[in-house]
Design an enzyme around this catalytic site. Sequence first.
Site, PDB file in Angstrom:
ATOM      1  N   GLU A 175       0.823  -1.220   0.000  1.00 36.82           N
ATOM      2  CA  GLU A 175       0.000   0.000   0.000  1.00 36.82           C
ATOM      3  C   GLU A 175       0.858   1.272   0.000  1.00 36.82           C
ATOM      4  OE1 GLU A 175      -2.552   0.334   3.444  1.00 36.82           O
ATOM      5  OE2 GLU A 175      -3.600   2.066   2.658  1.00 36.82           O
ATOM      6  N   LYS A 217      -2.512  -2.010  -3.113  1.00 37.44           N
ATOM      7  CA  LYS A 217      -3.574  -1.187  -2.493  1.00 37.44           C
ATOM      8  C   LYS A 217      -3.220   0.284  -2.724  1.00 37.44           C
ATOM      9  CE  LYS A 217      -5.944  -0.317   1.900  1.00 37.44           C
ATOM     10  NZ  LYS A 217      -6.493  -0.892   3.121  1.00 37.44           N
TER      11      LYS A 217
HETATM   12  C1  5MM Z   1      -5.239   4.515   4.139  1.00 42.75           C
HETATM   13  O1  5MM Z   1      -5.635   3.736   5.210  1.00 42.75           O
HETATM   14  C2  5MM Z   1      -6.020   2.394   4.944  1.00 42.75           C
HETATM   15  C3  5MM Z   1      -7.315   2.362   4.180  1.00 42.75           C
HETATM   16  O2  5MM Z   1      -8.264   3.067   4.919  1.00 42.75           O
HETATM   17  P1  5MM Z   1      -9.209   4.140   4.209  1.00 42.75           P
HETATM   18  O3  5MM Z   1     -10.051   3.346   3.236  1.00 42.75           O
HETATM   19  O4  5MM Z   1     -10.011   4.715   5.348  1.00 42.75           O
HETATM   20  O5  5MM Z   1      -8.330   5.149   3.546  1.00 42.75           O
HETATM   21  C4  5MM Z   1      -6.162   1.659   6.274  1.00 42.75           C
HETATM   22  O6  5MM Z   1      -6.059   0.276   6.114  1.00 42.75           O
HETATM   23  C5  5MM Z   1      -5.122   2.155   7.245  1.00 42.75           C
HETATM   24  O7  5MM Z   1      -3.887   1.668   6.861  1.00 42.75           O
HETATM   25  C6  5MM Z   1      -5.562   1.709   8.624  1.00 42.75           C
HETATM   26  O8  5MM Z   1      -6.734   2.397   8.965  1.00 42.75           O
HETATM   27  C7  5MM Z   1      -4.508   1.872   9.695  1.00 42.75           C
HETATM   28  O9  5MM Z   1      -4.097   3.169   9.828  1.00 42.75           O
HETATM   29  P2  5MM Z   1      -3.015   3.517  10.982  1.00 42.75           P
HETATM   30  O10 5MM Z   1      -2.597   4.924  10.620  1.00 42.75           O
HETATM   31  O11 5MM Z   1      -3.716   3.464  12.290  1.00 42.75           O
HETATM   32  O12 5MM Z   1      -1.906   2.539  10.909  1.00 42.75           O
END
Ligand code: 5MM
Length: 343
Positions: A175, A217
């Site tokens: 990602e 991703k």
């Molecule tokens: C970009 O964040 C990931 C996808 O979430 P969205 O669809 O809300 O953008 C998400 O998997 C993210 O990596 C997690 O929420 C974990 O975030 P943190 O910052 O707590 O590691």
Amino acid sequence: MTDMARTARLLLAGDKGLLAMDESTGTCDKRFARAGILQTEEARRRYRELILTTPGLAECISGVILYDETIRQAQADGTPFLKIIEAAGILPGIKVDTGAKDLAGHAGEKITEGLDGLRERLHDYFAKGARFAKWRAVIALGDGLPTHACIDANAHALARYAALCQEAGLVAIVEPEVLMDGDHTLARCQQATERALRAVFEQLSAQNVALDGVILKPNMILPGLASPAQPTADEVADATVETLRRAVPVETAGIAFLSGGQSGERASARLNAMNAKFKAPSAAAPWPLGFSFARAIQQPALEIWAGKDSNRAEAQRALLHRAQCNSAARRGAYAPSMEVSGS
Ligand code: 5MM
């Protein structure tokens, strides 16, 4: 075909997608605070139980991405979350990075950490039942940003993570997120995303990562959140698929977009436009185009729940609704009218 390639295919099969529920404690607590929910381990457990016991979730969701705290938790009656996930026919995954930290010497940029001890942690997660993992790199746009240093360091870390995942038998979700913060144009997002993706695939190749065991991703190609320009769903679809075509090898198992702060409705409409227009996987878009959303699936449910058991069933209906909208978007069958009827 390897087990990993089979797992990657399963995760992206049909019209299902991934539910990211891997918010680290800090992120989860911030979202709870905004929704007026107590920030405790028990509240986080109750919320994750609400998500995982949503009736019908497995009709739209093939895999869930968990956080270390969550993979060890259980529902109120003691049944481990992993058992509930397995019984529903959903594949469990795990976020394994330890967060984005300031990149030394590069103000405003981040490097994701977590490689130390990763081999052992991955083996432990596999033994627990995880079949895929996720690592997120963040790339900010701004004056002179992103730098080569930031793109290269993050691409290298993502590739080393992916190689370790495959050694442990886990599909690697890779990602590299170009953030939506700022007032940049769609064209700048496109340029930065292409640079980041090219660097990532170069490094994946250098580290001998098998691309049929990798799910990318990425962000969609969008202007910054503070930009007045509002592209149509078709414009986003065109720019996003064009960028992927330029930078993503055809052997890659598939694409599972992040939502990145878009509203649930917009994320569904844009994913729908891509699938309707390019009928992926096809010559124009040779990989499945799926989703791995967190906020764009969870946000309405979190706000409805607000920490109260009496709101649980309604919150689960809202969660399922967003999952169904995204599942329809994978078929190119999402329509804004679904938001009105709630079907
Ligand atoms: C970009 O964040 C990931 C996808 O979430 P969205 O669809 O809300 O953008 C998400 O998997 C993210 O990596 C997690 O929420 C974990 O975030 P943190 O910052 O707590 O590691």
